[in-house]
Motif scaffolding. Structure first.
Motif, short mmCIF file in Angstrom:
data_model
loop_
_atom_site.label_atom_id
_atom_site.label_comp_id
_atom_site.label_asym_id
_atom_site.label_seq_id
_atom_site.Cartn_x
_atom_site.Cartn_y
_atom_site.Cartn_z
N ARG A 98 -2.40 -4.40 -9.01
CA ARG A 98 -1.74 -3.10 -9.11
C ARG A 98 -2.41 -2.24 -10.17
NH1 ARG A 98 4.02 -3.04 -10.07
NH2 ARG A 98 3.91 -0.96 -9.18
N ARG A 140 -5.46 -0.80 -8.67
CA ARG A 140 -5.20 0.26 -7.69
C ARG A 140 -4.70 1.55 -8.31
NH1 ARG A 140 -3.71 -4.47 -3.83
NH2 ARG A 140 -5.79 -4.78 -2.98
N PHE A 161 2.38 7.76 6.27
CA PHE A 161 3.66 7.16 6.66
C PHE A 161 4.38 8.13 7.59
CE2 PHE A 161 2.89 5.57 2.20
CZ PHE A 161 2.28 4.40 2.62
N VAL A 185 5.36 3.94 -8.54
CA VAL A 185 4.43 3.21 -9.39
C VAL A 185 4.42 3.75 -10.82
CG1 VAL A 185 2.01 2.51 -9.63
CG2 VAL A 185 3.02 2.71 -7.36
N LYS A 221 -0.19 -3.17 10.43
CA LYS A 221 -0.67 -3.75 9.17
C LYS A 221 -1.33 -2.68 8.29
CE LYS A 221 -4.03 -7.26 7.95
NZ LYS A 221 -5.27 -6.51 8.14
N SER A 222 -1.92 -1.67 8.91
CA SER A 222 -2.60 -0.64 8.13
C SER A 222 -1.63 0.15 7.25
CB SER A 222 -3.35 0.31 9.06
OG SER A 222 -2.44 0.94 9.92
N GLN A 223 -0.36 0.22 7.68
CA GLN A 223 0.65 0.91 6.86
C GLN A 223 0.89 0.13 5.57
OE1 GLN A 223 3.13 3.70 7.82
NE2 GLN A 223 1.17 4.23 8.70
N GLU A 251 -1.24 -1.90 4.17
CA GLU A 251 -2.43 -1.80 3.35
C GLU A 251 -2.45 -0.48 2.59
OE1 GLU A 251 -6.16 -2.35 5.44
OE2 GLU A 251 -6.00 -4.50 5.10
N ALA A 252 -2.07 0.59 3.28
CA ALA A 252 -2.06 1.90 2.62
C ALA A 252 -1.12 1.86 1.41
CB ALA A 252 -1.64 2.98 3.61
N ALA A 253 0.06 1.27 1.60
CA ALA A 253 1.02 1.21 0.51
C ALA A 253 0.51 0.34 -0.63
CB ALA A 253 2.36 0.67 1.03
N GLU A 254 -0.10 -0.76 -0.24
CA GLU A 254 -0.65 -1.69 -1.24
C GLU A 254 -1.73 -0.97 -2.06
OE1 GLU A 254 -2.19 -5.21 0.64
OE2 GLU A 254 -3.01 -5.94 -1.26
N CYS A 255 -2.56 -0.21 -1.38
CA CYS A 255 -3.65 0.50 -2.07
C CYS A 255 -3.13 1.59 -2.98
CB CYS A 255 -4.62 1.10 -1.06
SG CYS A 255 -5.61 -0.14 -0.23
N LEU A 256 -1.93 2.07 -2.71
CA LEU A 256 -1.35 3.09 -3.58
C LEU A 256 -0.69 2.44 -4.79
CD1 LEU A 256 0.13 5.46 -0.88
CD2 LEU A 256 -1.65 6.06 -2.53
N GLY A 257 -0.64 1.12 -4.81
CA GLY A 257 -0.12 0.41 -5.97
C GLY A 257 1.35 0.04 -5.87
N LEU A 258 1.95 0.22 -4.71
CA LEU A 258 3.36 -0.16 -4.56
C LEU A 258 3.50 -1.68 -4.63
CD1 LEU A 258 3.47 2.79 -3.46
CD2 LEU A 258 5.22 2.02 -1.90
N THR A 259 4.62 -2.12 -5.16
CA THR A 259 4.88 -3.56 -5.17
C THR A 259 5.27 -3.99 -3.76
OG1 THR A 259 7.23 -3.32 -5.59
CG2 THR A 259 5.81 -3.47 -7.52
#
Ligand SMILES: Nc1ncnc2c1ncn2[C@@H]1O[C@H](COP(=O)(O)OP(=O)(O)OP(=O)(O)O)[C@@H](O)[C@H]1O
Ligand SMILES: [Mg+2]
Lengths: 242, 227
Positions: free
Chosen positions: A76, A79, A92, A108, B118-120, B122-130
């Motif tokens: 995190r 990122r 989204f 975040v 799955k790409s959704q 990944e996008a969230a993960e890349c934005l740093g969301l837990t």
């Protein structure tokens, strides 16, 4: 100046398939690096490794001080410093443009709603979409969606931006508007790595071009190298691409 | 031979009918709310939980999907009794319906969760969301929006199926009807009225779900897409 990104001897396989076979390169702060190469040469995989979306088998990757190869990596934290934009936008769909952008700052960075909204408007203005804040992604063209995706990344104020063929799904007219946004970013001093098929753009904007071939950095040099390839593989690639 | 309809004999019973309607609504609303929560938690557990939990949920779902509702209701009702717990028929009815509809909800929501690309993530993960933030904002919410029509049908079915709880004398509409017909001996008329009341109830429940969707899914409201 310390490198923002540094890959040394990176190897990565998917099962028996060796995709990266000892990739090394550096990106200095403010530098714009274009990665080109044939389909399957490992360009996306390299980007995904930089962002820890894939774990590497051996070698070292250091990004903005984060040791990406380290099993103890704080993903995190990494990122927060790195933004990535994909070919397929990945907005989204159930959130408005503004909400798409506000999600990460509020989740975040614990930013308040009002402040996040102001930030969203600010980054949207940067990509020329201020008036679309309250629209839903499906109401936008592909080029507009891609610009929103870029704005969404920018809202997290990354130190490095990764772009993976962000214009490949767009027709030429829409491609132009997205490339302009990226060019502005480059001029503003953002460190960027972009995987692209737009040779003219790579030549114009990139301070360095990396040609990948069969999982290796085959040839590297300034944008001008595209006019004067040193290896026959690059020459071949360029002639196929035209 | 022609049957002589006589609805007038039922007239004095309309407050009783209304009471039955009200109870049916109450039972189904409670079962829907708790069933939704149980089912959604089960779906998430089945997608993300540890192996043992996935197995437990899978067994629960299969057991419910392969046994009759009536048997489930008796099991819950007599189960409570043999554990020495004193619960009213209505409480047992709600509990049984929750257990039942929770399993079906689990399957529906699971399909929704699986439909999120799955790409959704990944996008969230890349934005740093837990993981949890991603799950809530990027997976569960749109998944439920997607399967909302299926959930609506399931909960209308639940409302209709709640009539079976009359078997343990929960005092919902069908139980009331049973009582009225034995008082008046106008069985046919009684169940005609009851049937009409269920049609109206179904309509009202569907309408409620449609209106609720407009509140919780702003995109539908803005784009005017049918749910
Ligand atoms: N998750 C994965 N599992 C298995 N194989 C993969 C996976 N991701 C990529 N590959 C394989 O790795 C190789 C390199 O893929 P990569 O996506 O990095 O290529 P690329 O250079 O980006 O190509 P393109 O220009 O088509 O996007 C390909 O042969 C691909 O099939
Ligand atoms: Mg690729």
């Amino acid at each position: 100046m310390p490198a923002v990104v540094s890959l040394s001897n990176v190897h990565k396989s998917f099962g028996a398939l060796q995709v990266l076979k000892g990739v090394s390169f550096d990106v200095a702060a403010g530098e714009v690096v274009a990665v080109i190469g044939a389909s399957g040469s490992g360009k996306s995989t390299a980007l995904r490794c930089i962002n820890a979306l894939e774990t590497i088998d051996s070698g070292e990757i250091v990004v903005c001080g984060h040791k990406v190869h380290d099993p103890e990596l704080d993903r995190r934290a990494l990122r927060r410093d790195v933004g990535i934009v994909f070919q397929s936008y990945n907005l989204f769909p159930h959130l408005t443009v503004a909400q798409n952008i506000m999600l990460a700052p509020t989740c975040v960075k614990d930013m308040g709603k009002a402040e996040a909204r102001r930030l969203a408007e600010e980054v949207l203005a940067k990509v020329g979409l201020a008036e679309k804040a309250d629209n839903y992604p499906e109401q936008l063209s592909g080029g507009q969606q891609q610009r929103v995706a870029i704005a969404r990344s920018l809202a997290m104020q990354p130190k490095l931006m990764l772009f993976d063929e962000v214009t490949s799904a767009l027709d030429p007219q829409l491609t132009g508007e997205v490339l302009r946004v990226m060019e502005d970013l480059a001029r503003g001093g953002m460190s960027m790595i972009l995987v692209t098929h737009e040779m003219a753009f790579a030549r114009k904007v990139a301070s360095k071009v990396i040609f990948m071939h069969q999982g290796k950095v085959w040839e590297t040099g300034p944008g001008a190298m595209l006019a004067n390839p040193q290896t026959k593989e690059l020459a071949e690639f360029l002639s196929n691409d035209l | 031979m022609t049957y002589q309809f006589d609805f007038s004999a039922l007239l004095p019973y309309w407050p009783l009918f209304l009471e039955g309607v009200w109870l049916t609504l109450k039972l189904s609303a409670l079962a829907t709310i708790f069933g939704f929560v149980v089912g959604t938690l089960c779906a998430v557990a089945r997608a993300e939980g540890p192996r043992w939990l996935k197995t437990v949920v899978a067994i629960y779902v299969e057991m419910i999907r392969n046994t009759p509702l009536l048997v489930q209701i008796f099991l819950v009702y007599f189960g409570f009794a043999s554990l020495g717990l004193k619960v009213t028929a209505n409480t047992a009815a709600v509990a049984a319906l929750v257990v039942n509809v929770g399993a079906y909800t689990c399957e529906i929501v699971r399909a929704g969760l699986e439909s999120i690309h799955k790409s959704q993530l990944e996008a969230a993960e890349c934005l740093g969301l837990t993981r949890t933030q991603t799950y809530w904002h990027v997976i569960v919410r749109p998944a439920i929006e997607r399967v909302y029509p299926a959930l609506t049908s399931q909960y209308v079915l639940l409302m209709l199926a709640s009539s079976i709880t009359s078997q343990i004398s929960a005092e919902e509409l069908t139980a009331v009807a049973n009582r009225i017909q034995s008082d008046t001996f106008r069985s046919f008329e009684t169940y005609i009225v009851t049937g009409v009341l269920y049609i109206i109830l179904s309509f009202v429940v569907r309408l409620a779900f449609t209106l609720f969707a407009l509140v919780i899914f702003p995109r539908r409201r803005k784009l005017g897409t049918a749910i």
